[in-house]
Design a protein around this motif. Structure first.
Motif, mmCIF file in Angstrom:
data_model
loop_
_atom_site.group_PDB
_atom_site.id
_atom_site.type_symbol
_atom_site.label_atom_id
_atom_site.label_comp_id
_atom_site.label_asym_id
_atom_site.label_seq_id
_atom_site.Cartn_x
_atom_site.Cartn_y
_atom_site.Cartn_z
ATOM 1 N N ASN A 167 0.886 -1.351 -0.053
ATOM 2 C CA ASN A 167 0.095 -0.057 0.052
ATOM 3 C C ASN A 167 0.686 1.349 -0.175
ATOM 4 O O ASN A 167 0.835 2.221 0.930
ATOM 5 C CB ASN A 167 -0.997 0.133 1.231
ATOM 6 C CG ASN A 167 -1.967 1.029 1.075
ATOM 7 O OD1 ASN A 167 -2.231 1.686 0.200
ATOM 8 N ND2 ASN A 167 -2.834 1.307 2.233
ATOM 9 N N LEU A 169 0.539 4.128 -1.461
ATOM 10 C CA LEU A 169 -0.105 5.494 -1.255
ATOM 11 C C LEU A 169 -0.839 5.461 0.123
ATOM 12 O O LEU A 169 -1.639 6.712 0.290
ATOM 13 C CB LEU A 169 -0.996 5.542 -2.350
ATOM 14 C CG LEU A 169 -0.594 5.613 -3.746
ATOM 15 C CD1 LEU A 169 -1.501 5.950 -4.959
ATOM 16 C CD2 LEU A 169 0.490 6.530 -4.001
ATOM 17 N N ASN A 170 -0.627 4.588 0.737
ATOM 18 C CA ASN A 170 -1.589 4.627 2.244
ATOM 19 C C ASN A 170 -3.015 4.865 2.187
ATOM 20 O O ASN A 170 -3.538 5.602 2.739
ATOM 21 C CB ASN A 170 -0.923 5.368 2.961
ATOM 22 C CG ASN A 170 -1.242 5.426 4.394
ATOM 23 O OD1 ASN A 170 -1.570 4.272 4.878
ATOM 24 N ND2 ASN A 170 -1.226 6.308 5.134
ATOM 25 N N ILE A 171 -3.489 4.024 1.098
ATOM 26 C CA ILE A 171 -5.014 4.174 0.758
ATOM 27 C C ILE A 171 -5.812 3.564 2.014
ATOM 28 O O ILE A 171 -5.727 2.450 2.440
ATOM 29 C CB ILE A 171 -5.286 3.631 -0.439
ATOM 30 C CG1 ILE A 171 -4.737 4.341 -1.634
ATOM 31 C CG2 ILE A 171 -6.985 3.720 -0.827
ATOM 32 C CD1 ILE A 171 -4.580 3.682 -2.970
ATOM 33 N N SER A 175 -12.349 8.558 0.962
ATOM 34 C CA SER A 175 -11.910 9.957 0.661
ATOM 35 C C SER A 175 -10.332 10.165 0.381
ATOM 36 O O SER A 175 -9.804 11.308 -0.292
ATOM 37 C CB SER A 175 -11.945 10.771 1.958
ATOM 38 O OG SER A 175 -11.114 9.975 3.118
ATOM 39 N N ASP A 176 -9.483 8.963 0.290
ATOM 40 C CA ASP A 176 -8.160 8.977 -0.147
ATOM 41 C C ASP A 176 -8.271 9.140 -1.420
ATOM 42 O O ASP A 176 -7.093 9.401 -2.107
ATOM 43 C CB ASP A 176 -7.252 7.938 0.479
ATOM 44 C CG ASP A 176 -7.139 7.965 1.789
ATOM 45 O OD1 ASP A 176 -7.031 9.175 2.362
ATOM 46 O OD2 ASP A 176 -7.123 6.655 2.624
ATOM 47 N N GLU A 179 -8.083 12.772 -2.563
ATOM 48 C CA GLU A 179 -7.099 13.424 -1.761
ATOM 49 C C GLU A 179 -5.723 13.163 -2.454
ATOM 50 O O GLU A 179 -4.846 13.949 -2.435
ATOM 51 C CB GLU A 179 -7.096 13.256 -0.306
ATOM 52 C CG GLU A 179 -8.504 13.938 0.014
ATOM 53 C CD GLU A 179 -8.709 13.745 1.555
ATOM 54 O OE1 GLU A 179 -7.760 12.874 2.254
ATOM 55 O OE2 GLU A 179 -9.803 14.227 2.142
ATOM 56 N N LYS A 180 -5.671 11.887 -2.750
ATOM 57 C CA LYS A 180 -4.319 11.239 -3.138
ATOM 58 C C LYS A 180 -4.189 11.144 -4.906
ATOM 59 O O LYS A 180 -3.038 10.708 -5.127
ATOM 60 C CB LYS A 180 -3.852 10.184 -2.393
ATOM 61 C CG LYS A 180 -3.909 10.522 -1.006
ATOM 62 C CD LYS A 180 -3.515 9.033 -0.156
ATOM 63 C CE LYS A 180 -3.376 9.217 1.248
ATOM 64 N NZ LYS A 180 -3.258 8.300 2.404
ATOM 65 N N ASN A 181 -5.027 11.823 -5.364
ATOM 66 C CA ASN A 181 -5.213 11.484 -6.801
ATOM 67 C C ASN A 181 -4.752 10.238 -7.067
ATOM 68 O O ASN A 181 -4.129 9.699 -7.887
ATOM 69 C CB ASN A 181 -4.231 12.263 -7.403
ATOM 70 C CG ASN A 181 -4.553 12.614 -9.002
ATOM 71 O OD1 ASN A 181 -5.686 12.564 -9.497
ATOM 72 N ND2 ASN A 181 -3.178 12.672 -9.683
ATOM 73 N N VAL A 182 -5.504 9.205 -6.587
ATOM 74 C CA VAL A 182 -5.167 7.675 -6.702
ATOM 75 C C VAL A 182 -5.800 7.531 -8.294
ATOM 76 O O VAL A 182 -6.837 7.852 -8.506
ATOM 77 C CB VAL A 182 -5.812 6.921 -5.780
ATOM 78 C CG1 VAL A 182 -5.962 5.583 -6.136
ATOM 79 C CG2 VAL A 182 -5.397 7.206 -4.368
ATOM 80 N N ASP A 234 -4.105 2.258 -9.474
ATOM 81 C CA ASP A 234 -3.499 2.166 -8.163
ATOM 82 C C ASP A 234 -4.747 1.368 -7.252
ATOM 83 O O ASP A 234 -4.239 0.581 -5.991
ATOM 84 C CB ASP A 234 -3.365 3.449 -7.327
ATOM 85 C CG ASP A 234 -2.291 4.138 -8.255
ATOM 86 O OD1 ASP A 234 -1.193 3.800 -8.338
ATOM 87 O OD2 ASP A 234 -2.332 5.297 -8.465
#
Length: 306
Positions: A167, A169-171, A175-176, A179-182, A234
């Motif tokens: 993980n 990107l620490n999803i 909401s991630d 916020e993290k443009n996954v 991702d």
């Protein structure tokens, strides 16, 4: 050299039944080639299916489908004591159908692959005998109004994200994604995954437009997991079981879902369904299903009327 696979070899690789392969070909989800009188699937065509891509359609040859094809069985089953079951393709459902086929005196049964919405639609218009759907009972009632229905609880399973190993990107939550443009891969409209996702986006106040990849759709959990495993996205939605096939991915559980078999209440006393009901309600099936899949089988075989 681009290797060619028989339908049985494709079935073995995907861990599904051979008739399922023919159904995927019939629906245009898996492209094949006709070599003489035989169907073959190339390595490239199989990879396209697993990646959830949409190759250019090829002209359909009616003679390309062998005698056991669902195309030839459908009308027969709809007007006989056989069973036509519509539902999304899951390892547990394939396992159940295999167990039914092995029963002495079992009736012919065909699994037509459709997502939950389309399966219930087919049941409503009497184009199927049973629908497999992973939706809440109140959603099922809305899609088949005015009908007395029986829900046979098949199993409960975790739904969540397929993500990259460890993980990076620490999803953790929906909401991630913005916020993290996954890089996300969605599922097709009408699938239980897409219905769950859209409902929870709305409840969380997250705009679909803020999700990178919201309009990119896969047609199966296998395709979703393969996209994550390849690194092209991702995260993607699916059930936990499929992640076993992709050791370079992880599964992040988000919710528990229930798979139901849905059928009209008036057929409860029809002998055509006795083998199915007896099998699902047996202790042996419950234990084997849990051992095979790891699903929660606490409520397997429970019947409810809606």
């Amino acid at each position: 050299m681009n290797k060619l696979y028989t339908a049985q070899e494709v079935a073995d690789r995907l861990k599904i039944r051979k008739t399922t392969v023919y159904e995927l070909i019939k629906r245009g989800e898996l492209v094949s080639s006709k070599i003489g009188k035989q169907l073959r699937v190339s390595e490239e065509q199989l990879a396209q299916y697993l990646m959830g891509s949409e190759p250019a359609p090829l002209p359909v040859q009616p003679s390309a489908f062998p005698p056991e094809s669902s195309l030839l069985k459908r009308d027969y089953l709809l007007h006989s004591n056989g069973i036509l079951l519509c539902g999304q393709n899951t390892p547990a459902l394939d396992y159940l159908l295999g167990k039914i086929a092995a029963q002495s005196g079992a009736l012919p049964i065909l699994h037509s692959h459709m997502n939950s919405y389309n399966s219930l639609y087919a049941l409503y218009f009497k184009k199927a005998h049973i629908a497999a759907a992973s939706l809440k009972p109140e959603d099922i009632t809305c899609l088949i109004p005015g009908e007395r229905l029986i829900l046979l609880r098949l199993y409960d399973y975790p739904l969540g994200f397929y993500i990259q190993k460890e993980n990076p990107l620490n999803i953790r939550t929906l909401s991630d994604l913005p916020e993290k443009n996954v890089r996300f891969q969605n599922r097709e409209r009408g699938s239980s995954r897409r219905i769950w996702f859209d409902r929870h986006l709305k409840a969380s106040g997250i705009s679909a437009a803020s999700i990178n990849g919201y309009t990119s759709e896969a047609i199966s959990d296998m395709a979703s997991a393969a996209a994550v495993a390849s690194g092209s996205v991702d995260a993607a939605l699916g059930e936990a079981f499929i992640s076993r096939y992709y050791p370079n991915t992880e599964f992040l559980p988000l919710d528990m879902q229930t798979m139901y078999l849905v059928f009209p209440a008036e057929i409860m006393n029809n002998s055509a369904y006795s083998i199915l009901l007896n099998l699902v309600c047996s202790q042996e099936f419950r234990e084997e299903l849990h051992s095979f899949s790891g699903y929660d089988v606490t409520h397997v075989g429970e019947l409810s009327e809606i």
